[in-house]
Design a protein around this motif. Structure first.
Motif, mmCIF file in Angstrom:
data_model
loop_
_atom_site.group_PDB
_atom_site.id
_atom_site.type_symbol
_atom_site.label_atom_id
_atom_site.label_comp_id
_atom_site.label_asym_id
_atom_site.label_seq_id
_atom_site.Cartn_x
_atom_site.Cartn_y
_atom_site.Cartn_z
ATOM 1 N N GLY A 104 0.957 -1.043 -0.379
ATOM 2 C CA GLY A 104 0.059 0.070 -0.427
ATOM 3 C C GLY A 104 1.080 1.254 -0.061
ATOM 4 O O GLY A 104 2.565 1.405 -0.628
ATOM 5 N N ALA A 105 -0.113 2.287 0.179
ATOM 6 C CA ALA A 105 0.403 3.873 0.334
ATOM 7 C C ALA A 105 2.304 3.664 1.451
ATOM 8 O O ALA A 105 1.609 3.264 2.062
ATOM 9 N N PRO A 106 2.818 4.372 1.528
ATOM 10 C CA PRO A 106 3.513 4.438 2.484
ATOM 11 C C PRO A 106 3.307 5.718 3.760
ATOM 12 O O PRO A 106 2.112 5.785 3.700
ATOM 13 N N GLY A 107 3.252 4.580 4.822
ATOM 14 C CA GLY A 107 2.413 4.839 6.029
ATOM 15 C C GLY A 107 1.565 3.966 6.090
ATOM 16 O O GLY A 107 0.779 3.649 7.026
ATOM 17 N N SER A 108 0.577 3.002 5.482
ATOM 18 C CA SER A 108 0.102 1.846 5.631
ATOM 19 C C SER A 108 0.627 1.116 5.517
ATOM 20 O O SER A 108 -0.031 -0.298 6.323
ATOM 21 N N GLY A 109 1.919 0.658 5.929
ATOM 22 C CA GLY A 109 2.288 -0.443 6.049
ATOM 23 C C GLY A 109 3.418 0.013 7.318
ATOM 24 O O GLY A 109 2.934 0.904 7.932
ATOM 25 N N ALA A 110 5.137 -0.992 7.937
ATOM 26 C CA ALA A 110 5.931 -0.443 8.653
ATOM 27 C C ALA A 110 6.831 -0.358 8.367
ATOM 28 O O ALA A 110 8.005 -0.307 8.635
ATOM 29 N N LEU A 111 7.273 -0.083 7.067
ATOM 30 C CA LEU A 111 8.567 0.015 6.746
ATOM 31 C C LEU A 111 9.439 1.708 6.668
ATOM 32 O O LEU A 111 8.530 1.691 6.282
ATOM 33 N N PRO A 112 10.386 1.439 6.894
ATOM 34 C CA PRO A 112 10.606 3.130 7.123
ATOM 35 C C PRO A 112 11.488 3.297 5.714
ATOM 36 O O PRO A 112 12.448 3.618 5.171
ATOM 37 N N LEU A 113 10.282 3.954 4.723
ATOM 38 C CA LEU A 113 10.394 4.387 3.298
ATOM 39 C C LEU A 113 11.030 5.629 3.360
ATOM 40 O O LEU A 113 12.207 5.831 2.673
ATOM 41 N N ARG A 114 10.390 6.516 3.899
ATOM 42 C CA ARG A 114 10.831 7.715 4.167
ATOM 43 C C ARG A 114 12.936 7.658 4.384
ATOM 44 O O ARG A 114 13.966 8.152 3.584
ATOM 45 N N GLN A 115 13.350 7.065 5.331
ATOM 46 C CA GLN A 115 14.788 6.745 5.458
ATOM 47 C C GLN A 115 15.435 6.302 4.482
ATOM 48 O O GLN A 115 16.685 6.243 4.629
ATOM 49 N N TRP A 116 14.633 5.185 3.673
ATOM 50 C CA TRP A 116 15.559 4.081 2.827
ATOM 51 C C TRP A 116 15.618 5.280 2.094
ATOM 52 O O TRP A 116 16.502 4.902 0.990
ATOM 53 N N ILE A 117 14.924 5.914 1.263
ATOM 54 C CA ILE A 117 14.391 7.107 0.417
ATOM 55 C C ILE A 117 16.063 7.987 0.799
ATOM 56 O O ILE A 117 16.829 8.691 0.211
ATOM 57 N N SER A 118 16.244 8.119 1.958
ATOM 58 C CA SER A 118 17.438 9.114 2.821
ATOM 59 C C SER A 118 18.752 8.403 2.120
ATOM 60 O O SER A 118 19.492 9.258 1.738
ATOM 61 N N ASP A 119 18.685 7.512 2.506
ATOM 62 C CA ASP A 119 19.869 7.014 2.564
ATOM 63 C C ASP A 119 20.200 6.418 1.259
ATOM 64 O O ASP A 119 21.159 6.543 0.715
#
Ligand SMILES: O=C(O)C(=O)CO
Length: 267
Positions: free
Chosen positions: A213-228
């Motif tokens: 689903g959309a970012p925030g709908s689950g548990a992955l640290p997507l913002r962090q990984w994008i920043s990485d």
């Protein structure tokens, strides 16, 4: 600033194909990507023309296009390593290249293909090297190789798996499509993969997990990984490749952050 591109094959699915680029533009996006839009490798000229015009008329940039990958809803995941379907992929390459030329698209995803019952995996892998090379020679831009999840017979699960294939290719214009959702679901260590392979990353896609689903709908640290990945030098697009049943699939992303600088390409 993150450059977003909306995958109009997994989002806007309630709309006819030709209305999706305009819908993305109306939502404030300036960049879109598509899986191969037709159920055949070589659609008619009129269909291709209508697609190109729909993207142009919407005023968005096509930043990514998948090669024909077979019957995706039926479980196929690419023709690159599928001996009986090579001809279709070879016929598809000039079509992909022509659409890329028309629309300034420079990133092309070549899904590897599932293991075929009764076929030697080595034969499939040798064929993949040959056909990925043909893809790379046939387009102007970068051919992407993507680990995916949810396809039990697809052999590329981790970033290492895909980079292992890239390493065997004698082509300068190939790169890793790091879909953080697929990598995470397959148990890959995403920060470690970014650390090891940032220089090979030619495109990034995201969805949250569980659920794609959309970012925030689950548990992955997507913002962090994008920043990485940005921190490791990647400055291409981030593809929004998630499903959404919400009335507003982009509520998580402020409208004034959706437009990308369309001068650049995905690589
Ligand atoms: O098959 C999928 O899930 C993909 O992400 C194709 O690009």
């Amino acid at each position: 600033m993150t450059k977003w591109t909306v995958n109009c094959s997994i989002l806007y699915t309630g709309l006819p194909l030709l209305e999706r680029p305009a819908a993305a533009a109306a939502d404030g996006f300036t960049a879109v990507e598509f899986w191969w839009p037709w159920p055949v490798a070589v659609p008619g000229d009129r269909e291709v023309e209508a697609f190109v015009r729909a993207v142009e008329a919407a005023g968005v940039r096509l930043t990514g296009l998948n090669f024909f990958a077979g019957d995706m809803p039926g479980g196929d995941r690419g023709l690159v390593s599928w001996p009986d379907r090579s001809r279709e992929l070879l016929d598809n390459i000039p079509m992909v290249a022509a659409i890329g030329e028309r629309l300034g698209c420079r990133a092309f995803n070549a899904l590897y293909g599932n293991r075929v019952e009764g076929t030697d995996p080595k034969e499939q892998d040798d064929l993949a090297l040959e056909l990925l090379t043909a893809c790379a020679r046939g387009v102007t831009g970068t051919v992407l190789l993507e680990p995916v999840s949810g396809a039990p017979r697809y052999p590329l699960l981790t970033a290492d798996d895909a980079v292992g294939v890239l390493d065997r290719l004698d082509a300068p214009n190939v790169g890793l499509l790091a879909d953080f959702y697929h990598l995470a679901v397959n148990g890959d260590d995403v920060p470690a993969a970014i650390g090891r392979h940032a220089a090979r990353v030619a495109h990034v896609q995201i969805a949250d997990s569980p659920g794609r689903g959309a970012p925030g709908s689950g548990a992955l640290p997507l913002r962090q990984w994008i920043s990485d990945v940005h921190g490791a030098g990647y400055d291409g697009y981030i593809g929004l490749e998630y499903r959404s049943e919400e009335p507003d699939a982009f509520a998580w992303l402020p409208r004034d952050e959706r437009a990308a600088d369309t001068e650049g390409s995905s690589t």
